[in-house]
Design a protein around this motif. Structure first.
Motif, PDB file in Angstrom:
ATOM      1  N   ILE A 108       0.973  -1.297  -0.002  1.00 30.04           N
ATOM      2  CA  ILE A 108       0.033  -0.201   0.171  1.00 30.04           C
ATOM      3  C   ILE A 108       1.135   1.049  -0.007  1.00 30.04           C
ATOM      4  CG2 ILE A 108      -1.637   1.334   1.277  1.00 30.04           C
ATOM      5  CD1 ILE A 108      -2.962  -1.280   2.207  1.00 30.04           C
ATOM      6  N   THR A 109       0.869   2.064  -1.106  1.00 26.61           N
ATOM      7  CA  THR A 109       1.804   3.131  -1.225  1.00 26.61           C
ATOM      8  C   THR A 109       0.871   4.441  -1.150  1.00 26.61           C
ATOM      9  OG1 THR A 109       3.155   1.754  -2.545  1.00 26.61           O
ATOM     10  CG2 THR A 109       3.240   4.185  -2.779  1.00 26.61           C
ATOM     11  N   SER A 110       1.425   5.254  -0.378  1.00 24.02           N
ATOM     12  CA  SER A 110       0.896   6.797  -0.298  1.00 24.02           C
ATOM     13  C   SER A 110       1.871   7.620  -0.765  1.00 24.02           C
ATOM     14  CB  SER A 110       0.050   6.831   0.918  1.00 24.02           C
ATOM     15  OG  SER A 110      -1.051   6.257   1.277  1.00 24.02           O
ATOM     16  N   ASP A 113      -3.669   8.316  10.031  1.00 23.15           N
ATOM     17  CA  ASP A 113      -5.165   7.820   9.956  1.00 23.15           C
ATOM     18  C   ASP A 113      -5.252   7.508   8.780  1.00 23.15           C
ATOM     19  OD1 ASP A 113      -5.716   8.414  12.634  1.00 23.15           O
ATOM     20  OD2 ASP A 113      -6.602  10.458  12.102  1.00 23.15           O
ATOM     21  N   HIS A 114      -4.726   8.165   7.635  1.00 21.83           N
ATOM     22  CA  HIS A 114      -5.051   7.682   6.371  1.00 21.83           C
ATOM     23  C   HIS A 114      -4.498   6.358   5.837  1.00 21.83           C
ATOM     24  CE1 HIS A 114      -4.732   8.473   2.029  1.00 21.83           C
ATOM     25  NE2 HIS A 114      -3.371   7.433   1.861  1.00 21.83           N
ATOM     26  N   LEU A 115      -3.263   6.061   6.578  1.00 20.48           N
ATOM     27  CA  LEU A 115      -2.616   4.792   6.362  1.00 20.48           C
ATOM     28  C   LEU A 115      -3.326   3.738   6.871  1.00 20.48           C
ATOM     29  CD1 LEU A 115       0.989   5.786   6.148  1.00 20.48           C
ATOM     30  CD2 LEU A 115      -0.376   4.966   4.199  1.00 20.48           C
ATOM     31  N   SER A 116      -3.863   3.782   8.247  1.00 24.76           N
ATOM     32  CA  SER A 116      -4.477   2.875   9.010  1.00 24.76           C
ATOM     33  C   SER A 116      -5.680   2.611   8.349  1.00 24.76           C
ATOM     34  CB  SER A 116      -4.908   3.625  10.321  1.00 24.76           C
ATOM     35  OG  SER A 116      -3.823   3.623  11.334  1.00 24.76           O
ATOM     36  N   ILE A 122      -1.275  12.190   0.180  1.00 25.77           N
ATOM     37  CA  ILE A 122      -1.962  12.308   1.492  1.00 25.77           C
ATOM     38  C   ILE A 122      -1.855  14.014   1.523  1.00 25.77           C
ATOM     39  CG2 ILE A 122      -2.118  12.263   3.944  1.00 25.77           C
ATOM     40  CD1 ILE A 122      -0.603   9.355   3.452  1.00 25.77           C
ATOM     41  N   ILE A 123      -3.134  14.666   1.550  1.00 23.70           N
ATOM     42  CA  ILE A 123      -3.439  16.048   1.745  1.00 23.70           C
ATOM     43  C   ILE A 123      -4.083  16.339   3.061  1.00 23.70           C
ATOM     44  CG2 ILE A 123      -3.729  18.337   1.090  1.00 23.70           C
ATOM     45  CD1 ILE A 123      -1.606  17.032  -0.738  1.00 23.70           C
ATOM     46  N   PRO A 124      -3.782  16.601   4.415  1.00 20.70           N
ATOM     47  CA  PRO A 124      -4.591  16.798   5.477  1.00 20.70           C
ATOM     48  C   PRO A 124      -5.724  17.828   5.279  1.00 20.70           C
ATOM     49  CG  PRO A 124      -2.312  16.477   6.171  1.00 20.70           C
ATOM     50  CD  PRO A 124      -2.292  16.535   4.660  1.00 20.70           C
TER      51      PRO A 124
END
Length: 116
Positions: free
Chosen positions: A68-70, A88-91, A111-113
């Motif tokens: 899983i890549t971000s 949180d995104h990865l979880s 990932i952009i919070p």
């Protein structure tokens, strides 16, 4: 090439990788600067690609691990206050995989919070 990369030597990236490694289901974490022009355009050359390797929930002959890549722009990983949003995104992506056995977003996701 990447051994001398500022991304690899960045203490925030190393701290983030340590926290990602502690997430449920993560066997190994890999982090590296983007090399694909599309990814560089998305997060900048100083961004970081984070790949989580998870034990495959499917039996053989499936591969032993799934990835899983971000992607994380420097503006995000350089601020420690963003770490919870990254985790949180990865979880969420990992939990979804563990529940379904399907990596729902097979390509790297940025990932952009959200601004709170």
């Amino acid at each position: 090439m990447t051994a001398n990369s500022p991304v690899i030597d960045d203490p925030n990236v190393r701290a983030l990788a340590t926290q990602v490694k502690a997430l449920q289901g993560v066997v190994q974490v890999r982090f590296y600067p983007p090399i694909n022009p599309v990814n560089i355009d998305a997060i900048g050359a100083d961004g970081v690609m984070i790949t989580c390797l998870l034990a495959n929930v499917k039996p053989p002959p499936a591969p032993d691990f799934v990835k899983i890549t971000s992607m994380v722009p420097k503006s995000v990983y350089s601020d420690l206050a963003n770490f919870p949003a990254i985790l949180d995104h990865l979880s969420a992506r990992i939990a979804d995989y563990l529940a379904t056995g399907v990596v729902t977003i097979p390509v790297a996701q940025s990932i952009i919070p959200s601004a709170s």
